[in-house]
Scaffold this motif. Sequence first.
Motif, PDB file in Angstrom:
ATOM      1  N   LEU A  24       1.018  -1.204   0.085  1.00 53.21           N
ATOM      2  CA  LEU A  24       0.071  -0.051  -0.001  1.00 53.21           C
ATOM      3  C   LEU A  24       0.786   1.286   0.142  1.00 53.21           C
ATOM      4  O   LEU A  24       0.610   1.939  -0.659  1.00 53.21           O
ATOM      5  N   ALA A  25       2.027   1.193   0.921  1.00 51.40           N
ATOM      6  CA  ALA A  25       2.668   2.416   0.871  1.00 51.40           C
ATOM      7  C   ALA A  25       3.466   2.747  -0.574  1.00 51.40           C
ATOM      8  O   ALA A  25       3.441   3.841  -0.948  1.00 51.40           O
ATOM      9  N   GLY A  26       3.905   1.805  -1.061  1.00 48.20           N
ATOM     10  CA  GLY A  26       4.538   1.932  -2.308  1.00 48.20           C
ATOM     11  C   GLY A  26       3.749   2.501  -3.507  1.00 48.20           C
ATOM     12  O   GLY A  26       4.021   3.228  -4.115  1.00 48.20           O
ATOM     13  N   ASP A  27       2.450   1.771  -3.512  1.00 53.02           N
ATOM     14  CA  ASP A  27       1.437   2.310  -4.565  1.00 53.02           C
ATOM     15  C   ASP A  27       0.994   3.670  -4.303  1.00 53.02           C
ATOM     16  O   ASP A  27       1.065   4.669  -5.009  1.00 53.02           O
ATOM     17  N   LEU A  28       0.838   3.833  -2.767  1.00 57.16           N
ATOM     18  CA  LEU A  28       0.497   5.461  -2.541  1.00 57.16           C
ATOM     19  C   LEU A  28       1.741   6.453  -3.048  1.00 57.16           C
ATOM     20  O   LEU A  28       1.360   7.509  -3.553  1.00 57.16           O
ATOM     21  N   ALA A  29       2.489   6.050  -2.683  1.00 56.12           N
ATOM     22  CA  ALA A  29       3.902   6.864  -2.952  1.00 56.12           C
ATOM     23  C   ALA A  29       4.171   6.792  -4.500  1.00 56.12           C
ATOM     24  O   ALA A  29       4.687   8.110  -4.926  1.00 56.12           O
ATOM     25  N   ALA A  30       3.914   6.036  -5.076  1.00 55.11           N
ATOM     26  CA  ALA A  30       3.828   6.112  -6.482  1.00 55.11           C
ATOM     27  C   ALA A  30       2.890   6.959  -7.285  1.00 55.11           C
ATOM     28  O   ALA A  30       3.071   7.659  -8.363  1.00 55.11           O
ATOM     29  N   ALA A 115      10.449   2.902  -0.094  1.00 62.19           N
ATOM     30  CA  ALA A 115      11.359   3.629   0.009  1.00 62.19           C
ATOM     31  C   ALA A 115      11.848   4.392  -1.203  1.00 62.19           C
ATOM     32  O   ALA A 115      12.143   5.588  -1.084  1.00 62.19           O
ATOM     33  N   ARG A 116      12.155   3.624  -2.149  1.00 64.16           N
ATOM     34  CA  ARG A 116      12.629   4.365  -3.566  1.00 64.16           C
ATOM     35  C   ARG A 116      11.539   5.263  -4.061  1.00 64.16           C
ATOM     36  O   ARG A 116      11.805   6.352  -4.603  1.00 64.16           O
ATOM     37  N   LEU A 117      10.310   5.129  -3.823  1.00 64.58           N
ATOM     38  CA  LEU A 117       9.360   5.959  -4.387  1.00 64.58           C
ATOM     39  C   LEU A 117       8.907   7.003  -3.447  1.00 64.58           C
ATOM     40  O   LEU A 117       8.200   8.033  -3.823  1.00 64.58           O
ATOM     41  N   GLY A 118       9.457   7.255  -2.332  1.00 62.49           N
ATOM     42  CA  GLY A 118       9.429   8.328  -1.451  1.00 62.49           C
ATOM     43  C   GLY A 118       8.522   8.046  -0.219  1.00 62.49           C
ATOM     44  O   GLY A 118       8.471   8.961   0.670  1.00 62.49           O
ATOM     45  N   ALA A 119       8.121   6.667  -0.032  1.00 62.07           N
ATOM     46  CA  ALA A 119       7.411   6.436   1.405  1.00 62.07           C
ATOM     47  C   ALA A 119       8.700   6.481   2.377  1.00 62.07           C
ATOM     48  O   ALA A 119       9.775   6.116   2.295  1.00 62.07           O
ATOM     49  N   THR A 120       8.211   6.547   3.497  1.00 64.75           N
ATOM     50  CA  THR A 120       8.963   6.754   4.889  1.00 64.75           C
ATOM     51  C   THR A 120       8.556   5.428   5.622  1.00 64.75           C
ATOM     52  O   THR A 120       7.227   5.348   6.290  1.00 64.75           O
ATOM     53  N   LEU A 121       9.557   4.630   6.230  1.00 70.74           N
ATOM     54  CA  LEU A 121       9.204   3.660   7.278  1.00 70.74           C
ATOM     55  C   LEU A 121       9.877   3.935   8.431  1.00 70.74           C
ATOM     56  O   LEU A 121      11.021   3.933   8.481  1.00 70.74           O
TER      57      LEU A 121
END
Length: 400
Positions: A24-30, A115-121
């Motif tokens: 979910l985080a990756g898709d949202l960041a994308a 992380a590559r797309l800009g999400a923060t963990l």
Amino acid sequence: MSTQTAASVLDVLVVGAGPTGLMLAGDLAAAGVRVVVLDRADEPVRTPKGNGVVGRAVLELRRRGLLRGTGLRVLRPPRFRFGPLTLALGLLHGPLHVLPVPQHRLESLLAQRAARLGATLRRGHEVTGFEQDDDGVTVRATADGSPVELRARYLVGCDGARSFVRKSLGIGFPGVTSPDISRLARVTIPAGAAARVGDHIELPGIGRLVPFRPNRTAHGSITIAPADALDRSAPHDLYIVSTHEPRGDSDPTDELGDEELRASLRRVLGAELPYTTAFAARSVVANSRHAERYREGRVLLAGDAAHIFSAGGSAINAGLLDAVALGRTLATVLRGAAGQTALDDYESQRRAAARRTLALTRLQVALEAGDETGEALREVLGELLRNRATARRIATLIEG
């Protein structure tokens, strides 16, 4: 207390860094959404859990480029297990997609993409409470013993079967708890004590066991699989084993002692399994449950927080597909292209999918029953599944 200014309010805060939360985080960041994932564990959990992804989620992973350069291969198996039965799907254009991959590696790939797309963990952050209003959700957490406060427009609970988010909302989680218990472990069986003969594993003093499916005995069942069939880097003498037998007074535990594991294997097999070492041993009691709703205002549920299944191979697929649907819907709402009522579409779509998956997994459990009802189900459904079109139809349902 750490706080955020109005300008730094997040779009989405995700609780839980499992496959669903990370997808979910990756898709949202994308989609350009400002997203942070909180997870209470300080480090990724490497305890063996799932062994692969089964279904349409495999295609979603491949579509996002997650498998490129990994050596992971998508399979379209000619046969697939359905409870104790086998779906004969044919050699060409099988309807089911399977990705053998240890869950910890899948999570690593998803975390790297997010992380590559800009999400923060943010690891080591345990959520302790939250309140929502008309504009967003204020979330309280602790990190290194200190309080942290974050503000987001939406909060998504991807925090597992014991979801803090779901419980805090007071959302019921009705369903069924199995009267049986499964004990699982990775074990080392020396080469001379186990032989792979065709599609069987030959164990002296025990006989032939069929891998990747329950082998029924008078006192339960045992499933065994070579670990290198799922992870090519695994040692050749490493096997994944699990027993299934009546629960009695036993309680599930994340740390199963060697004596209890050996005793369970002995009861089920009627003989000693000749392993030398075991690790990641645990016991589980299967649950089949479905959240009464997936949304309360600006707080939503996805993955195991919303549904858990009593047969393997379905949970990760369902969770990843939740993430795909919710990511698309949230991005649309946040862009202003749709109102909040669009989030109801996510709930209705994914609840219907989960209901179908619950039905399929509960049927598999019923087929395993050692009573006359289970025997009748195996006989009748086994006959129906000799028709390839019927087998492929069930595989299509599993695909999601």
